[in-house]
Design a protein around this motif. Structure first.
Motif, PDB file in Angstrom:
ATOM      1  N   THR A 205     -11.953  -7.973   4.254  1.00  0.00           N
ATOM      2  CA  THR A 205     -12.041  -7.181   3.024  1.00  0.00           C
ATOM      3  C   THR A 205     -12.620  -5.789   3.257  1.00  0.00           C
ATOM      4  OG1 THR A 205     -14.193  -8.163   2.489  1.00  0.00           O
ATOM      5  CG2 THR A 205     -12.254  -9.234   1.551  1.00  0.00           C
ATOM      6  N   ILE A 206     -12.966  -5.460   4.500  1.00  0.00           N
ATOM      7  CA  ILE A 206     -13.602  -4.159   4.771  1.00  0.00           C
ATOM      8  C   ILE A 206     -12.681  -2.997   4.413  1.00  0.00           C
ATOM      9  CG2 ILE A 206     -14.395  -2.604   6.610  1.00  0.00           C
ATOM     10  CD1 ILE A 206     -15.713  -5.067   7.932  1.00  0.00           C
ATOM     11  N   ALA A 207     -11.401  -3.055   4.847  1.00  0.00           N
ATOM     12  CA  ALA A 207     -10.491  -1.918   4.593  1.00  0.00           C
ATOM     13  C   ALA A 207     -10.331  -1.684   3.089  1.00  0.00           C
ATOM     14  CB  ALA A 207      -9.134  -2.178   5.251  1.00  0.00           C
TER      15      ALA A 207
ATOM     16  N   GLY B 255     -18.190  -4.191  10.847  1.00  0.00           N
ATOM     17  CA  GLY B 255     -17.312  -5.323  11.140  1.00  0.00           C
ATOM     18  C   GLY B 255     -17.192  -5.628  12.626  1.00  0.00           C
ATOM     19  N   SER B 256     -16.959  -6.913  12.931  1.00  0.00           N
ATOM     20  CA  SER B 256     -16.877  -7.378  14.321  1.00  0.00           C
ATOM     21  C   SER B 256     -15.514  -7.147  14.951  1.00  0.00           C
ATOM     22  CB  SER B 256     -17.200  -8.868  14.388  1.00  0.00           C
ATOM     23  OG  SER B 256     -18.492  -9.103  13.898  1.00  0.00           O
ATOM     24  N   THR B 257     -14.531  -6.686  14.173  1.00  0.00           N
ATOM     25  CA  THR B 257     -13.232  -6.291  14.732  1.00  0.00           C
ATOM     26  C   THR B 257     -12.951  -4.883  14.219  1.00  0.00           C
ATOM     27  OG1 THR B 257     -11.955  -7.150  12.863  1.00  0.00           O
ATOM     28  CG2 THR B 257     -12.398  -8.683  14.676  1.00  0.00           C
TER      29      THR B 257
ATOM     30  N   LEU C 228     -16.360 -16.749   7.665  1.00  0.00           N
ATOM     31  CA  LEU C 228     -16.539 -15.422   8.249  1.00  0.00           C
ATOM     32  C   LEU C 228     -15.873 -15.352   9.621  1.00  0.00           C
ATOM     33  CD1 LEU C 228     -18.382 -13.225   6.882  1.00  0.00           C
ATOM     34  CD2 LEU C 228     -20.112 -13.813   8.570  1.00  0.00           C
ATOM     35  N   TRP C 229     -16.097 -16.381  10.418  1.00  0.00           N
ATOM     36  CA  TRP C 229     -15.569 -16.389  11.780  1.00  0.00           C
ATOM     37  C   TRP C 229     -14.060 -16.630  11.813  1.00  0.00           C
ATOM     38  CZ3 TRP C 229     -17.137 -14.589  16.328  1.00  0.00           C
ATOM     39  CH2 TRP C 229     -18.449 -14.127  16.379  1.00  0.00           C
ATOM     40  N   ARG C 230     -13.556 -17.388  10.860  1.00  0.00           N
ATOM     41  CA  ARG C 230     -12.092 -17.540  10.754  1.00  0.00           C
ATOM     42  C   ARG C 230     -11.443 -16.164  10.679  1.00  0.00           C
ATOM     43  NH1 ARG C 230     -10.994 -19.370   5.119  1.00  0.00           N
ATOM     44  NH2 ARG C 230     -11.330 -17.148   4.832  1.00  0.00           N
ATOM     45  N   GLU C 231     -11.973 -15.301   9.825  1.00  0.00           N
ATOM     46  CA  GLU C 231     -11.369 -13.970   9.644  1.00  0.00           C
ATOM     47  C   GLU C 231     -11.555 -13.090  10.873  1.00  0.00           C
ATOM     48  OE1 GLU C 231      -9.315 -13.340   7.335  1.00  0.00           O
ATOM     49  OE2 GLU C 231      -9.693 -15.244   6.322  1.00  0.00           O
ATOM     50  N   ILE C 232     -12.709 -13.191  11.521  1.00  0.00           N
ATOM     51  CA  ILE C 232     -12.929 -12.407  12.756  1.00  0.00           C
ATOM     52  C   ILE C 232     -11.907 -12.819  13.815  1.00  0.00           C
ATOM     53  CG2 ILE C 232     -14.522 -12.057  14.692  1.00  0.00           C
ATOM     54  CD1 ILE C 232     -16.833 -12.281  12.607  1.00  0.00           C
TER      55      ILE C 232
END
Lengths: 271, 271
Positions: free
Chosen positions: A58-60, A80-82, A212-216
């Motif tokens: 959801t960051i973008a 964000g981690s990515t 959270l990690w699923r999305e990363i």
């Protein structure tokens, strides 16, 4: 970030945006921000700086929303981690009418498996590396402001491209996270009473949020998948050495693991 | 063990046996024993208790040597991370002329990647589980003495067969050790500067001695090899889910890892 910014006087006023009105009181009680609201649009209104610290998927969207309401020369950054997918989405939708308004992707290499405002640590970024991922579209002034922000919180800032970032952290963060989770998952509950500090250390990050990690992982799927296959091959090499009782091969594998572990230990802060 | 025994007054006199005369002074300086010698035979002469704390591949040999010199009703125990091969070798060579002289296998589930007498911690076993592995050949009196010793150092003692022990610790200790070492080994040195606490936690035990761990893995090769193949399959399941961008499968895998990690957290001491 809010607590670090306040403690170091990096902003005059820090407004925290929460997901639902029910959380306002809880965050207020922690004293990490000057003001708390569930109204993101109002919070971004005229802001000079917006830090988007939501899950990576959801960051973008929030960065683009913030750009519509922040000051015309505001800096928008994230944690964000990515990076590659976020930067691409942000640059595709970025408004062209800003007066220096810019997004600079950031990833502070610091964190904790604990969550929520109560777990805030104002010195979390002190001495930690923060990766900034500017592109050809990034104005130098915005990059300098982003660097000043993250250095102001105590980070050591390095720059690389979004793709370089994603390939590096796949191996330093995402693959280790999956490994920790997999080690935990293959431990039968019946023998959990026979774990000691080795198991606890190796699996610690598996306590992190699955959603959270699923999305990363999804946002960095190819580098992570390749890293996992390489790790799987390494485990198979151990298993094959065990099957043929090959002590020399086992010790060579163990020596290589120790060498890399110790190489990091010498150069990096923390243990 | 020596420091814990002294601090808790579990023996009148503790003699430490070192591998070479050059180490005598270094161990004396640490104050963990009453006396230090490189002469194992002299140290065992008439001893009521011998604790063999060598690498697993030499425990049986030293236990049998100790049995030749210790008091006729002495207890010999160990602290090895594997049990079946040691117990089999000890029982095959055990003298039949002792007056209650017995070996009771022990594995305290506590340790540290640091080594040497300077790293001694008298409270290392406090609250830790110690597994004893008696067999049909173990005299009840010797088992009671072994239990009193390890409980006297603060351990919670449980009993199981040598084979049960080896299968359990393959999954709770040996597989996690290999996983930590493998995660470290597949991290390119060029990106070590981008590691954070997650990588550090997950790889911490990889700093352990390769020669010590080579012998532990060789002595428990089949259960460890099976566990590693299971872990490798789990990693492949993640990689496959990533390749098809399957968020539901990823979250299910992550949830299972967290569930087991948290189940341990609730029940066990430490974190």
């Amino acid at each position: 970030v809010a607590l670090a910014v306040r403690q170091r006087g990096l902003a005059k006023r820090v407004i925290g945006v929460v997901r639902s009105p029910e959380r306002v009181g809880r965050v207020e009680a922690c004293g990490v921000v000057d003001e708390v609201t569930a109204d993101a649009v109002a919070a971004c209104g005229g802001a000079d700086l917006v830090v988007v610290a939501t899950p990576v998927d959801t960051i973008a969207r929030w960065a683009l929303e913030a750009a519509q309401h922040a000051a015309p020369d505001a800096l928008v950054t994230d944690a964000g981690s990515t990076k590659a997918a976020i930067i691409a989405a942000v640059e595709a939708g970025w408004p062209s009418d800003g007066d220096g308004l810019a997004f600079v992707g950031a990833h502070p290499l610091a964190g904790d498996h604990r969550t929520g405002p109560e777990a805030s640590q104002g010195d979390l970024f002190d001495g930690a590396t923060t990766i900034l991922t500017p592109t050809s579209a990034t104005p130098p002034k915005a990059l300098a402001a982003a660097r000043a922000l993250w250095e102001g919180m105590g980070s050591v800032v390095v720059e690389m491209t979004p793709d370089e970032h994603d390939r590096a952290v796949a191996l330093t963060s995402h693959v280790p996270h999956v490994a920790a989770s997999a080690v935990a998952a293959v431990t039968p509950e019946a023998v959990l009473g026979y774990t000691a500090s080795g198991w606890a250390d190796t699996t610690r990050v598996a306590a992190g949020s699955p959603s959270l990690w699923r999305e990363i992982l999804l946002a960095n799927s190819r580098p992570v998948s390749e890293g996992l296959r390489r790790l799987s091959q390494e485990l198979d090499a151990y298993a094959a050495a065990l099957d043929r009782q090959d002590g020399v091969a086992l010790e060579t594998l163990l020596e290589e693991g120790r060498r890399i572990r110790e190489a990091r230990g010498r150069d990096a802060l923390g243990s």
